[in-house]
Design a protein around this motif. Structure first.
Motif, PDB file in Angstrom:
ATOM      1  N   GLN A 203       0.827  -1.203   0.000  1.00 22.20           N
ATOM      2  CA  GLN A 203       0.000   0.000   0.000  1.00 22.20           C
ATOM      3  C   GLN A 203       0.864   1.257   0.000  1.00 22.20           C
ATOM      4  O   GLN A 203       0.560   2.240  -0.679  1.00 22.20           O
ATOM      5  CB  GLN A 203      -0.939  -0.005   1.210  1.00 22.20           C
ATOM      6  N   GLN A 207       1.022   4.427  -2.801  1.00 22.38           N
ATOM      7  CA  GLN A 207       0.973   5.856  -2.483  1.00 22.38           C
ATOM      8  C   GLN A 207       2.166   6.599  -3.072  1.00 22.38           C
ATOM      9  O   GLN A 207       2.016   7.691  -3.645  1.00 22.38           O
ATOM     10  CB  GLN A 207       0.922   6.040  -0.968  1.00 22.38           C
ATOM     11  N   GLU A 210       1.848   6.872  -6.931  1.00 23.10           N
ATOM     12  CA  GLU A 210       0.933   7.928  -7.364  1.00 23.10           C
ATOM     13  C   GLU A 210       1.552   9.308  -7.175  1.00 23.10           C
ATOM     14  O   GLU A 210       1.325  10.208  -7.987  1.00 23.10           O
ATOM     15  CB  GLU A 210      -0.385   7.818  -6.596  1.00 23.10           C
ATOM     16  N   ARG A 211       2.357   9.462  -6.129  1.00 24.79           N
ATOM     17  CA  ARG A 211       3.055  10.730  -5.931  1.00 24.79           C
ATOM     18  C   ARG A 211       4.047  10.968  -7.067  1.00 24.79           C
ATOM     19  O   ARG A 211       4.200  12.082  -7.569  1.00 24.79           O
ATOM     20  CB  ARG A 211       3.783  10.698  -4.582  1.00 24.79           C
ATOM     21  N   LYS A 216      -3.693   9.479 -10.268  1.00 32.32           N
ATOM     22  CA  LYS A 216      -4.138   8.213  -9.708  1.00 32.32           C
ATOM     23  C   LYS A 216      -3.662   7.060 -10.580  1.00 32.32           C
ATOM     24  O   LYS A 216      -3.648   7.140 -11.800  1.00 32.32           O
ATOM     25  CB  LYS A 216      -5.665   8.177  -9.625  1.00 32.32           C
TER      26      LYS A 216
END
Length: 304
Positions: A203, A207, A210-211, A216
């Motif tokens: 997970q 994150q 996506e950064r 997204k």
């Protein structure tokens, strides 16, 4: 864990969008050139992504360091993923991906800015398994790096809890017999939630991806893709490798368990085995990233 060392806003390399065809399907690619381009043909690295990988998802700090070392780096999206064409979307076939990787390698060899005698393949996770196959199939390569490689699908399947495995089987079967659009499941999720990967900091990797992407991530994979994993055992090709190859495994990897005993049993002197005390996704984060990239840059230096 700290965030990625480099993001899209502080790159020193120069990037150019390109593309190639694989079995008649257009695949998106990007060439990342060193900032101090001399105009001469350069050594190059082909980056082969993993299970749900697309361009710029977690790979930015790696290709930035490789271009700093003087390499031209090419990233690409498999057909049906990212910016590439192809249907169905978000489905995985290891044989099809190998054809895409072969087409990407052919494109890179033919590029006028590349010295075709100095091409290295870098693959991570499932792409690390593909890198091993490419090493066996292409003795003309200058070298290969397989990072946290998925070398034994059987070991990967055995690491999945039984209840999760039965659920995978059900979704895969429904996807295969259902007409029309694929049945999708999440690529990654938080621990305990249903997805193809919920362990080993998955997970957190989503994150950070996506950064890095600045958007997204399309977090879904066709359930039928899960059926490709068990039979896929690229460690069997290790005996065929005749080019310098770095296998960099993670000792705490539960997504793609590093079958070190089986690897060392092959006893191929072309294959260098190194490990980091990390799980499957931690090599993308600090402090593990610095250790991993140092080992990979040292290996690249040994090829010169």
């Amino acid at each position: 864990m700290e965030k990625l060392r480099h993001g899209p806003d502080d790159l020193t390399c120069r990037s150019e969008r390109v593309g190639f065809y694989s079995d008649g399907v257009w695949c998106a690619a990007t060439l990342h050139q060193p900032a101090d381009d001399s105009g001469e043909a350069k050594p190059a690295i082909l980056m082969v992504h993993g299970w749900g990988g697309i361009q710029n998802a977690l790979t930015v700090p790696f290709y930035e360091e490789f271009t700093r070392a003087g390499y031209l780096v090419m990233t690409f999206d498999y057909r049906g993923w990212g910016d590439s064409a192809g249907l169905p979307r978000q489905a995985i076939s290891v044989r099809q991906r190998m054809r895409d990787a072969d087409a990407a390698l052919a494109f890179l060899k033919a590029h006028p800015a590349v010295d075709p005698a100095r091409i290295v393949v870098w693959g991570s996770s499932l792409g690390g398994g593909h890198a091993v196959e490419l090493a066996a199939d292409h003795p003309e390569l200058a070298g290969v790096i397989a990072q946290v490689p998925m070398l034994d699908g059987t070991a990967a399947v055995r690491a999945v809890p039984l209840r999760r495995l039965l659920r995978f089987a059900f979704y895969s079967l429904v996807d295969l017999i259902k007409p029309g659009h694929p049945v999708y499941i999440p690529v990654v999720s938080e621990p305990g939630a249903f997805s193809s990967m919920d362990r080993d900091s998955a997970q957190m990797a989503l994150q950070l991806a996506e950064r890095s992407l600045g958007r997204k991530y399309d977090n879904r994979v066709a359930a039928r893709s899960l059926m490709t994993m068990g039979p896929y055992r690229p460690f069997r090709r290790l005996k065929d490798i005749r080019v310098p190859t770095l296998l960099l495994g993670a000792t705490n990897d539960t997504v793609a368990p590093f079958v070190e005993a089986a690897i060392r049993k092959v006893n191929n002197h072309h294959v260098l085995v190194q490990t980091v005390e990390a799980n499957h996704f931690e090599p993308y984060f600090e402090p593990f990233f610095s250790e991993v990239i140092s080992k990979e840059l040292a290996f690249l230096e040994s090829l010169r």
